[in-house]
Design a protein around this motif. Structure first.
Motif: not given
Length: 96
Positions: A68-96
């Motif tokens: 749903a979104d990708l947000e830049a966040v800063k951890g308590a240690d001051g390092i930039e990270r990426c918060r991946i926000v998901f839509k509330p669904v899991i879609v099974p796929v053919q195992p690869v």
């Protein structure tokens, strides 16, 4: 065309475990997310094309979660990270 991410699902050995973890994580929260160290350089392509995160479980890609979104966040240690926000669904796929 959609651009996707792929990530190891550490600590999960079955798709049911991931679904259970997600249902517990959603309790009392408005969104479902995962924080990772690297921020994708092609953010706009992932979001505009309907990208998903494909989860690798036991060495196989077993499912995907639409992003749903990708947000830049800063951890308590001051390092930039990426918060991946998901839509509330899991879609099974053919195992690869």
């Amino acid at each position: 065309m959609a651009l996707h991410l792929i990530k190891l699902c550490v600590g999960v050995s079955e798709l049911d475990e991931l679904e259970h973890w997600i249902s517990e994580a959603r309790a009392g929260r408005d969104s479902l997310d995962h924080v990772t160290r690297m921020f994708p350089k092609r953010r706009d392509e992932i979001l505009s094309g309907g990208g998903s995160l494909y989860w690798v479980i036991r060495g196989l890609i077993l499912c995907r979660q639409p992003i749903a979104d990708l947000e830049a966040v800063k951890g308590a240690d001051g390092i930039e990270r990426c918060r991946i926000v998901f839509k509330p669904v899991i879609v099974p796929v053919q195992p690869v």
